[in-house]
Design a protein around this motif. Structure first.
Motif, mmCIF file in Angstrom:
data_model
loop_
_atom_site.group_PDB
_atom_site.id
_atom_site.type_symbol
_atom_site.label_atom_id
_atom_site.label_comp_id
_atom_site.label_asym_id
_atom_site.label_seq_id
_atom_site.Cartn_x
_atom_site.Cartn_y
_atom_site.Cartn_z
ATOM 1 N N TYR A 117 0.746 -1.579 0.123
ATOM 2 C CA TYR A 117 0.059 0.031 0.250
ATOM 3 C C TYR A 117 0.796 0.789 -0.470
ATOM 4 O O TYR A 117 0.469 2.801 -0.544
ATOM 5 C CB TYR A 117 -0.960 0.267 1.519
ATOM 6 N N ALA A 118 2.124 1.051 0.812
ATOM 7 C CA ALA A 118 3.030 2.442 0.440
ATOM 8 C C ALA A 118 3.625 2.832 -1.166
ATOM 9 O O ALA A 118 3.692 3.543 -1.767
ATOM 10 C CB ALA A 118 4.555 2.300 1.287
ATOM 11 N N ARG A 119 3.407 1.433 -1.293
ATOM 12 C CA ARG A 119 3.814 1.524 -3.010
ATOM 13 C C ARG A 119 2.761 2.469 -4.123
ATOM 14 O O ARG A 119 2.970 3.247 -4.992
ATOM 15 C CB ARG A 119 4.283 0.393 -3.358
ATOM 16 N N LEU A 120 1.805 1.923 -3.232
ATOM 17 C CA LEU A 120 0.188 2.483 -4.467
ATOM 18 C C LEU A 120 0.187 3.846 -3.999
ATOM 19 O O LEU A 120 -1.672 3.646 -3.947
ATOM 20 C CB LEU A 120 -1.005 0.675 -4.357
ATOM 21 N N GLY A 121 0.540 4.182 -2.710
ATOM 22 C CA GLY A 121 0.292 5.272 -2.537
ATOM 23 C C GLY A 121 0.154 6.512 -0.752
ATOM 24 O O GLY A 121 0.113 7.306 -1.205
#
Length: 462
Positions: A188-192
């Motif tokens: 989820y960090a990679r997805l923003g």
């Protein structure tokens, strides 16, 4: 009523592997599964779907951060969450249908429904009762929670809910800095998402080699994960559009509060034995609710065996698989065996983290004389070319005999590289054996060889 040599309860990695091996060894076999698809938690709502999302989100990260360095220019891709979920679903379907095919190929009967054991040698599924000479419990585990934390799988979720959120949250709070929390937090960090991880202990990934854990935390911080250790969560409150998490810092007792769109509870798992009727059978359980077994996976009840997450040991799919094969061989009159000293563990973040055997802390506490060979991926040509030179390989060997005692890797393809060490340890390899084995150039695996060389006269590229 059907009669079998073996009935396995649960079709996760332990159960389906056990069923297939039993059938291959000539035993008439059935496997009970209540889900609509085979594969248990791992294939349906665990290992496989999480790896699909980890892979997809890593590709996004590469496009946003590394493509331009390679001369790949253009607009960064946007996230179609519904399509990503469809890709995840297709990945699950391919794997679960594959298990169904293997059952048919090996003539394993799928008894569809939820099982109970009314008495020794009997398994009830729905309204039908089947008999078996041997029954193997492989019913797996379920998420554990904390006092004051009420899970609704909408705002306050387990890993199951986190894999199927209707949209990417703006703010995600993860309770627990173990494998599940850090993997899904990374997704989820990679997805923003703005991700905050709360961990009760003072170190992330409890039990991990201290050097690796320290480096891992620094890398995750650089990737945008805010990790707060020493945080004792007091409770969560699900409001209309968000959730509120309260926690106390152990170092000074101060109280804190944080808001989130979604809270992921990743505080471990516990054995799942609901509805089996173990109390009525007199099955002995440990204080932690695990089924107590002997070295051949026999429970305290004649003819009843147990493997995987319901018994002692790490809750890992591959550990359950090995136990599934071992107990099948025992039931077929062979000598089933699992080497619990050589079970690798992997965290599928980027970089990956992998380990096997003893940590340096464990060797120090045991008073074992050892030596350390360490090599950074900064000295590995393939890693630099792939813009993935963070991390290192750490090899631990006996100081006198040079026998490999453990390995800990943080870096590219760590989950693949660790198996070279696993095979070596199974055959009692010395660090010198690995150091003198030719490794193809350029490969990530050369870092393993260099770490082995570092246990002797020294690495070449450092």
């Amino acid at each position: 009523m059907a009669s079998y040599d073996v009935i396995i309860i649960g079709s996760g990695p332990g159960g389906y592997v056990c069923a297939i091996r039993c059938a291959q060894l000539g035993l008439k076999t059935a496997c009970v599964e209540g889900r609509e698809t085979l594969g248990g938690t791992c294939l349906n709502v665990g290992c496989i779907p999480s790896k699909a999302l980890l892979h997809a989100s890593h590709q996004l990260h590469e496009a946003e951060h590394n493509f331009v360095h390679m001369g790949l220019k253009g607009k960064s891709p946007s996230v179609d969450w519904d399509q990503m979920q469809a890709y995840k679903g297709d990945t699950i379907a391919q794997n679960t249908k594959g298990i169904e095919f293997l059952f048919k190929k090996n003539k394993v009967d799928w008894l569809k429904g939820w099982a109970s054991i009314p008495q020794t040698g009997q398994v009830k599924v729905g309204e039908e009762t089947h008999t078996a000479k041997h029954i193997v419990i492989a019913s797996g585990s379920e998420p554990a929670s904390l006092p004051g934390v009420e899970i609704d799988e909408k705002t306050v979720v387990t890993s199951t809910g986190a894999l199927a959120l209707p949209k990417v949250p703006k703010k995600l709070v993860v309770i627990g800095a173990g494998v599940i929390g850090l993997e899904l937090g990374s997704v989820y960090a990679r997805l923003g998402a703005e991700v905050t991880v709360l961990e009760f202990l003072d170190q992330i990934t409890p039990g991990m080699d201290t050097d690796v854990a320290r480096s891992f935390r620094a890398i995750l911080k650089k990737q945008g994960l805010n990790i707060i250790t020493g945080a004792a969560v007091q409770g969560t409150e699900a409001l209309k559009t968000k959730a509120k998490v309260t926690y106390k810092l152990r170092k000074d007792g101060s109280d804190h509060q944080i808001d989130a769109d979604v809270v992921l509870v990743a505080t471990g798992r516990k054995p799942y034995t609901m509805g089996l009727g173990l109390d009525g059978l007199g099955v002995k359980l440990s204080d932690r609710g695990q089924i107590v077994t002997d070295s051949h996976y026999r429970t305290s009840v004649e003819g009843l065996y147990a493997i995987g997450d319901v018994i002692d040991g790490p809750m890992l799919a591959h550990k359950a698989e090995d136990e599934g094969m071992a107990v099948a061989e025992v039931l077929a009159g062979q000598a089933g065996h699992v080497n619990y000293d050589v079970i690798p563990g992997v965290i599928y973040t980027h970089p990956e983290v992998a380990s096997v055997g003893k940590t340096e802390d464990q060797l120090r506490e045991a008073g074992r004389a050892y030596k350390v060979g360490k090599f950074s991926f900064m000295g590995n040509g393939r890693a630099k070319a792939a813009l993935a030179a963070e991390g290192f390989v750490k090899l631990l060997a006996d100081k006198e005999t040079d026998r490999v005692l453990g390995a800990h890797i943080i870096g590219p393809a760590a989950g693949e590289l660790i198996h070279e060490i696993c095979v070596g340890m199974e055959f009692g390899a010395a660090a010198e054996d690995i150091a003198r084995t030719c490794h193809a150039h350029p490969t990530f695996s050369e870092a393993v060889r260099e770490a082995a060389l570092a246990c002797g006269d020294g690495p070449i590229h450092s």
